[in-house]
Design a protein around this motif. Structure first.
Motif: not given
Length: 80
Positions: A11, A2-8, A72, A76-77
């Motif tokens: 990071r 998921s995008a959330s897991n990928e972001r984490k 990143y 995501f931004h």
């Protein structure tokens, strides 16, 4: 993933790279001090070689971190 897991994950990777850079630079500083203290002795040249290798490693990791930060940000931004 998921995008959330990928972001984490990204990071966590950026943080690990940053920590690694700090560690490598600390080693390089220690090697520089040791080489200075042994400036006229045979081991100083070997220490300077190791010092240069650590400085290069730190620069490589900085490049990796910069690239990962750009990726990143792009993912995501994104700019509107």
């Amino acid at each position: 993933m998921s995008a959330s897991n990928e972001r984490k994950a990204m990071r966590v990777e950026m943080e690990a790279l940053a920590d690694g850079i700090i560690s490598i630079e600390a080693w390089a500083n220690e090697l520089a001090e040791a080489a200075t203290e042994l400036s006229d002795q045979p081991g100083a040249k070997a220490l300077l070689t190791m010092l240069r290798q650590k400085r290069v490693q730190a620069l490589e990791r900085r490049g990796q971190l910069a690239a990962l930060r750009e990726e990143y940000t792009a993912r995501f931004h994104p700019k509107q």
